[in-house]
Design a protein around this motif. Structure first.
Motif, PDB file in Angstrom:
ATOM      1  N   ALA A 110     -42.924 -16.696 -21.820  1.00  0.00           N
ATOM      2  CA  ALA A 110     -42.456 -17.832 -21.033  1.00  0.00           C
ATOM      3  C   ALA A 110     -41.770 -17.298 -19.774  1.00  0.00           C
ATOM      4  O   ALA A 110     -41.224 -16.195 -19.773  1.00  0.00           O
ATOM      5  N   ALA A 111     -41.790 -18.097 -18.721  1.00  0.00           N
ATOM      6  CA  ALA A 111     -41.137 -17.721 -17.460  1.00  0.00           C
ATOM      7  C   ALA A 111     -40.410 -18.931 -16.918  1.00  0.00           C
ATOM      8  O   ALA A 111     -41.005 -20.005 -16.748  1.00  0.00           O
ATOM      9  N   ASP A 152     -33.875 -28.438 -14.992  1.00  0.00           N
ATOM     10  CA  ASP A 152     -33.438 -29.704 -15.583  1.00  0.00           C
ATOM     11  C   ASP A 152     -34.393 -30.196 -16.658  1.00  0.00           C
ATOM     12  O   ASP A 152     -34.232 -31.331 -17.163  1.00  0.00           O
ATOM     13  N   PHE A 153     -35.401 -29.429 -17.013  1.00  0.00           N
ATOM     14  CA  PHE A 153     -36.368 -29.824 -18.044  1.00  0.00           C
ATOM     15  C   PHE A 153     -35.917 -29.211 -19.369  1.00  0.00           C
ATOM     16  O   PHE A 153     -36.078 -28.015 -19.587  1.00  0.00           O
ATOM     17  N   PRO A 154     -35.303 -30.029 -20.277  1.00  0.00           N
ATOM     18  CA  PRO A 154     -34.740 -29.468 -21.518  1.00  0.00           C
ATOM     19  C   PRO A 154     -35.799 -28.740 -22.354  1.00  0.00           C
ATOM     20  O   PRO A 154     -36.934 -29.212 -22.486  1.00  0.00           O
ATOM     21  N   PHE A 155     -35.409 -27.582 -22.819  1.00  0.00           N
ATOM     22  CA  PHE A 155     -36.259 -26.753 -23.681  1.00  0.00           C
ATOM     23  C   PHE A 155     -37.586 -26.382 -23.003  1.00  0.00           C
ATOM     24  O   PHE A 155     -38.586 -26.135 -23.681  1.00  0.00           O
ATOM     25  N   GLY A 156     -37.583 -26.334 -21.693  1.00  0.00           N
ATOM     26  CA  GLY A 156     -38.812 -25.965 -20.988  1.00  0.00           C
ATOM     27  C   GLY A 156     -39.281 -24.566 -21.342  1.00  0.00           C
ATOM     28  O   GLY A 156     -40.478 -24.326 -21.534  1.00  0.00           O
ATOM     29  N   VAL A 157     -38.359 -23.617 -21.442  1.00  0.00           N
ATOM     30  CA  VAL A 157     -38.732 -22.244 -21.779  1.00  0.00           C
ATOM     31  C   VAL A 157     -39.240 -22.186 -23.218  1.00  0.00           C
ATOM     32  O   VAL A 157     -40.225 -21.503 -23.527  1.00  0.00           O
ATOM     33  N   VAL A 158     -38.569 -22.924 -24.123  1.00  0.00           N
ATOM     34  CA  VAL A 158     -39.004 -22.927 -25.520  1.00  0.00           C
ATOM     35  C   VAL A 158     -40.406 -23.506 -25.634  1.00  0.00           C
ATOM     36  O   VAL A 158     -41.253 -22.993 -26.389  1.00  0.00           O
ATOM     37  N   LEU A 200     -41.358 -11.585 -27.990  1.00  0.00           N
ATOM     38  CA  LEU A 200     -41.060 -12.742 -27.154  1.00  0.00           C
ATOM     39  C   LEU A 200     -40.620 -12.244 -25.773  1.00  0.00           C
ATOM     40  O   LEU A 200     -39.592 -11.573 -25.645  1.00  0.00           O
ATOM     41  N   LEU A 201     -41.392 -12.563 -24.753  1.00  0.00           N
ATOM     42  CA  LEU A 201     -41.116 -12.110 -23.388  1.00  0.00           C
ATOM     43  C   LEU A 201     -40.675 -13.311 -22.551  1.00  0.00           C
ATOM     44  O   LEU A 201     -41.428 -14.266 -22.364  1.00  0.00           O
ATOM     45  N   LEU A 202     -39.463 -13.258 -22.056  1.00  0.00           N
ATOM     46  CA  LEU A 202     -38.861 -14.374 -21.331  1.00  0.00           C
ATOM     47  C   LEU A 202     -38.418 -13.883 -19.951  1.00  0.00           C
ATOM     48  O   LEU A 202     -37.455 -13.121 -19.838  1.00  0.00           O
ATOM     49  N   ALA A 217     -33.464 -20.416 -16.355  1.00  0.00           N
ATOM     50  CA  ALA A 217     -33.840 -21.148 -17.570  1.00  0.00           C
ATOM     51  C   ALA A 217     -32.969 -22.395 -17.744  1.00  0.00           C
ATOM     52  O   ALA A 217     -31.812 -22.453 -17.306  1.00  0.00           O
ATOM     53  N   ASP A 218     -33.532 -23.411 -18.436  1.00  0.00           N
ATOM     54  CA  ASP A 218     -32.777 -24.633 -18.741  1.00  0.00           C
ATOM     55  C   ASP A 218     -31.703 -24.326 -19.779  1.00  0.00           C
ATOM     56  O   ASP A 218     -31.832 -23.394 -20.582  1.00  0.00           O
ATOM     57  N   THR A 219     -30.649 -25.105 -19.771  1.00  0.00           N
ATOM     58  CA  THR A 219     -29.493 -24.838 -20.629  1.00  0.00           C
ATOM     59  C   THR A 219     -29.824 -24.932 -22.113  1.00  0.00           C
ATOM     60  O   THR A 219     -29.402 -24.054 -22.893  1.00  0.00           O
TER      61      THR A 219
END
Length: 929
Positions: A62-63, A70-76, A138-140, A146-148
């Motif tokens: 994920a990047a 502001d998109f909740p859990f966007g990275v997840v 897991l590569l972030l 990132a979103d909170t």
């Protein structure tokens, strides 16, 4: 970023490999890669799946992005997208979003609960990693964006990483605003291993330079690229890719667009304080300190310190010392983010702040220049002071820019504008003489005092070494008449009047009546002492001395006395392009009194070395003059060739201005190639008598060398008629009679030769310089056989023993030895002549038809006549190296090698490399000196 950027990342890769091995055994871990912009975090992240090996891990990636914070859990969501069994978890995340959008709260009545959803995510990853397959990787990337909620989940996972067969690797750019959020601080406070990739070493830089540029990647370019990039992989690869793709191949070239855009994107995401401080640092440049930059950015001390720390952590500024951008591309990107109006206001404010703090005038002036407008009561004084400083530092174009800016604030005609135009004329006259004359004339037309007008027109290039255009002379005459005679003036007006007189008398020196008046002016008493009185008095005296010298109207001893008197009172200056002092050096050399000029020039060399000012054409011309007057032809020629080189490269005054000296050297060395180079400079658009007469003599020498004796004689006599008509009778400066005597003799016209020889003897005796009188006696003695000729030659040698011109003495001794025909006296004279010729750097001058030259007949010349550079080249040639090999060995061009060898052949009296090697071993050449 490419794989090349993974140089020197072994420690980071080893840490990830160890974590993967632990995860395969059931123990997960978390690693964070952090560092400034461009250090290579993403490139390393991209490499990790390959590092783990095909099938050895299951990779989820994920990047984060600035627009998705502001998109909740966007990275997840990115991590889970496409993962088997992830749909229920993603639906639960959608439910959380819907509940949040409706303003609901998490409860236990069927609505989604965030804690429960996070547990489902962990369970899904646990099942994925525990199904007998490989562990998870897991590569972030870019977690600072990132979103909170995703960060809260990562922090929860990092607290207990061992419960998953997974390795979490995230990247965080240091200094980003997002790193200050509580959620990210919670993550970095968890038991994660933090890895900080370092800048590349010079060795790694060298590898990248060779890969991108191949053979063009020299050690010097490698050092330059490493210094420009500070080892930052992004900066380095952008510069190298730009160079390899056909862009300018150097770190100082225009910056690659890719690099500039990356930096601009980074700056756009910064808070206002950081952007404002970056803009202030752009405006202040290398003169910035944090207190001043913070004031310009309207930040208090604490806010400025925080902003500076953030910019340093981002890698945009150097890590320590005064705040400086790490690369010009960063500065340009920061500047590009500021609107033109805002930039102008910043420069105006910077000028005010610097002026208030008492900064150097040039620093304040640069801000005024950048602001463009906005006149202040003190700006003109600052710009003028900055222009003076720039001229002193050898930057006339910069000085001219300051003065042109000052003129914008003074469009009205008046004394201040006249003063600015006068200073502008002085600034540009060396680089653009017509513009200098134009500005001076404009200043003289303004309603100012006669003294101000005189000071203005005195900025017109004086052409003491050339000719003054008629319109310029007319302007000088008009203003001199308006100012009045110097005897009735004091102070600045008197100085201006004397300088005007000097230039006008020099401009009229081809008029016999004006020439005679100039000599009388030197003889006549004046109100107050003329010589030591002032610089203007010495300038006028230099011109009058030159008039007396060309006319031969005063005894050489009197000219020498006055010339010495002038130099003793004139400070040696490193730049004399517009000084009359070279005329004094010329007069002293003509008077055969060289030592005062040698001492004065040596003092000037010391001043030039102390001020780090390179030698210019005037310096080389004066050195050639004194060396020629001492008979040191080899070294005189070297300086004369530098004058020609500078003239051809347009790095100095026009070559025609130095025709008297250049042609005099060429006439003495009698090298057709060098003579052709001097003639190729031409006489210029309005040549004076000095230029045309000496070039005529040089043309006659070329005709004589071709055997065209009649044509050569006619050319010489034509030159002599022009000189005589102007009243220029001194053959110490214009040796037309000695050449005509030799040519008459060559053509068999002995009566004509003797008549001219008598005239030359009479004028030389009247002038009284030993070199000229001894030469006249030698020429006359060669026209008579028997005792009369021998007596004249003995007298010539006796006179020449008191001369500084050692080569002329050698010629007199040779002529005497040959006239005697044999015996002890003849042998001694010829032997001494040979030794003197070698000492003068003229070891083997063969007798040629139409020329009287020295034949030392004393065997090969010693290698000591060569310069150190010539000896090194000759030594390597003697060892069998080719010109190309010698050039590589010494780090010079092949053309320079050829020039050194040509000079060596001439000095040693050999016809080429084979003869030089046969006569001189390499060890002989290398040992000398």
């Amino acid at each position: 970023m490419t794989e090349r950027m993974l140089l020197e990342r072994g420690a980071e890769q080893a840490a990830v490999e160890a974590a993967l091995r632990a995860a395969a055994g059931g123990t997960g871990s978390c690693l964070l890669l952090t560092g400034p912009l461009g250090i290579g975090r993403t490139a390393l992240l991209d490499r990790l799946p390959e590092l783990a090996g095909a099938g050895a891990t299951r990779v989820l990636r994920a990047a984060a992005a600035p627009m998705e914070q502001d998109f909740p859990f966007g990275v997840v969501r990115q991590l889970l997208d496409g993962l088997p069994g992830a749909d229920p978890v993603l639906d639960a995340l959608d439910g959380l979003d819907a509940l949040a959008a409706a303003g609901g709260e998490h409860d236990a009545h069927g609505e989604p609960d965030e804690h429960a959803v996070l547990q489902e995510i962990d369970a899904l990853l646990a099942r994925t990693g525990d199904d007998g397959g490989p562990p998870l990787l897991l590569l972030l990337d870019d977690l600072h964006w990132a979103d909170t909620p995703s960060l809260r989940w990562l922090a929860r996972l990092a607290v207990r990483p061992g419960r998953l067969r997974a390795v979490v690797v995230g990247t965080v750019r240091s200094g980003e605003p997002g790193t200050r959020r509580a959620a990210l601080r919670e993550l970095t406070a968890a038991p994660c291993r933090v890895l900080r990739p370092a800048a590349l070493t010079p060795a790694a830089t060298a590898m990248l330079v060779r890969e991108h540029l191949g053979a063009a990647g020299t050690e010097e370019s490698t050092h330059a690229f490493h210094a420009a990039s500070a080892g930052n992989p992004l900066v380095l690869t952008c510069l190298l890719q730009h160079a390899a793709g056909g862009g300018p191949a150097g770190p100082a070239a225009p910056h690659p667009p890719r690099l500039t855009e990356r930096v601009r994107a980074c700056l756009r995401g910064l808070p206002t304080a950081e952007r404002d401080l970056a803009a202030a640092l752009c405006v202040l440049g290398e003169h910035a300190g944090l207190p001043l930059a913070a004031r310009l950015a309207h930040l208090d001390e604490h806010a400025g310190t925080r902003a500076l720390r953030a910019l340093r952590e981002l890698g945009l500024l150097t890590p320590a010392g005064p705040p400086r951008f790490v690369h010009d591309a960063v500065r340009e990107a920061a500047a590009a983010g500021t609107s033109p109006d805002a930039c102008r206001r910043l420069h105006e404010s910077a000028a005010d702040l610097l002026y208030e703090q008492g900064a150097p005038d040039t620093h304040v002036a640069d801000q005024i220049m950048a602001a463009g407008g906005g006149h202040r009561p003190w700006s003109t004084a600052v710009l003028r002071a900055a222009a003076r400083a720039a001229r002193t530092a050898g930057a006339p174009q910069q000085a001219a820019g300051y003065l042109r800016r000052a003129l914008q604030d003074h469009p009205e005609a008046g004394r201040r504008r006249a003063g600015l135009l006068t200073e502008l004329a002085a600034a540009v006259r060396d680089t653009d003489a017509p513009a200098g004359a134009r500005h001076a004339a404009q200043a003289a037309l303004l309603p100012v005092t006669p003294a101000d007008r005189a000071l203005a027109v005195l900025q017109i290039p004086p052409a003491f070494l050339g000719t003054l255009p008629q319109d310029a002379a007319a302007t000088l005459q008009r203003i001199a008449a308006e100012l009045g005679p110097a005897a009735l003036l004091k102070g600045v007006p008197r100085e201006a009047a004397l300088r005007l007189e000097a230039r006008l008398r020099h401009a009229r020196r081809e008029d016999p009546a004006a020439l005679a008046a100039a000599v009388e002016r030197l003889r006549a008493p004046v109100p107050g002492p003329l010589l030591p009185d002032s610089p203007a008095g010495r300038e006028l005296t230099a011109v009058l001395l030159n008039s007396a010298a060309v006319a031969g109207a005063l005894p050489a001893g009197e000219v020498a006395r006055l010339g010495r008197y002038v130099l003793e009172r004139e400070p040696a200056a490193p730049r004399r392009e517009h000084s009359a002092l070279p005329l004094v050096v010329l007069a002293l050399c003509a008077a055969d009194t060289v030592e005062p000029a040698v001492s004065w020039l040596a003092a000037g060399q010391r001043v030039r070395a102390a001020e780090n000012v390179p030698a210019d054409a005037v310096d080389h011309m004066e050195q050639a003059l004194v060396l020629l007057a001492r008979g040191r032809l080899t070294h005189a020629r070297e300086h004369a060739e530098r004058v020609v080189d500078l003239a051809q490269a347009r790095r100095g005054p026009a070559g025609a201005s130095f025709a008297v000296v250049l042609a005099a050297v060429a006439l003495e060395v009698r090298d057709p190639d060098f003579g052709a180079r001097v003639l190729s400079l031409g006489a210029g658009p309005a040549p004076g008598l000095a230029t045309t007469s000496m070039l005529q003599l040089l043309e006659a020498a070329a005709e004589a060398a071709r055997g065209a004796w009649d044509a050569a004689l006619e050319t010489v006599l034509s030159s002599g008629r022009q000189l005589a008509a102007a009243g220029w009778h001194n053959s110490a400066l214009f040796p037309w009679r000695p050449w005509a005597i030799s040519l008459h003799h060559r053509l068999g016209d002995l009566p004509a030769a003797r008549a001219l020889a008598d005239e030359e003897h009479e004028r030389a005796a009247r002038w009284g310089a030993p070199a000229v009188l001894g030469r006249a006696l030698r020429l006359k003695g060669r026209l008579y056989e028997g005792p009369r000729g021998a007596a004249l030659l003995r007298e010539a040698v006796a006179v020449l023993r008191s001369s500084a011109h050692q080569l002329e003495l050698a010629r007199g001794l040779q002529a005497l030895g040959r006239a005697l025909g044999g015996g002890a006296e003849a042998d001694a004279a010829l032997h001494e002549a040979g030794e003197l010729a070698v000492a003068c750097g003229v070891p083997r001058l063969a007798r040629r038809s139409g020329h009287e030259e020295l034949d030392t007949a004393g065997g090969p010349a010693p290698a000591s006549v060569l310069t150190p550079a010539e000896r090194r080249v000759a030594d390597l040639a003697g060892r069998g190296l080719t010109n190309q090999s010698i050039a590589r060995e010494l780090g010079v061009s092949a053309r320079a090698v050829e020039k050194h060898l040509t000079n060596s052949y001439r000095k040693l009296g050999v016809r080429g490399r084979t003869e030089m090697i046969a006569r001189y071993s390499g060890s002989q050449l290398g040992r000398v000196g």
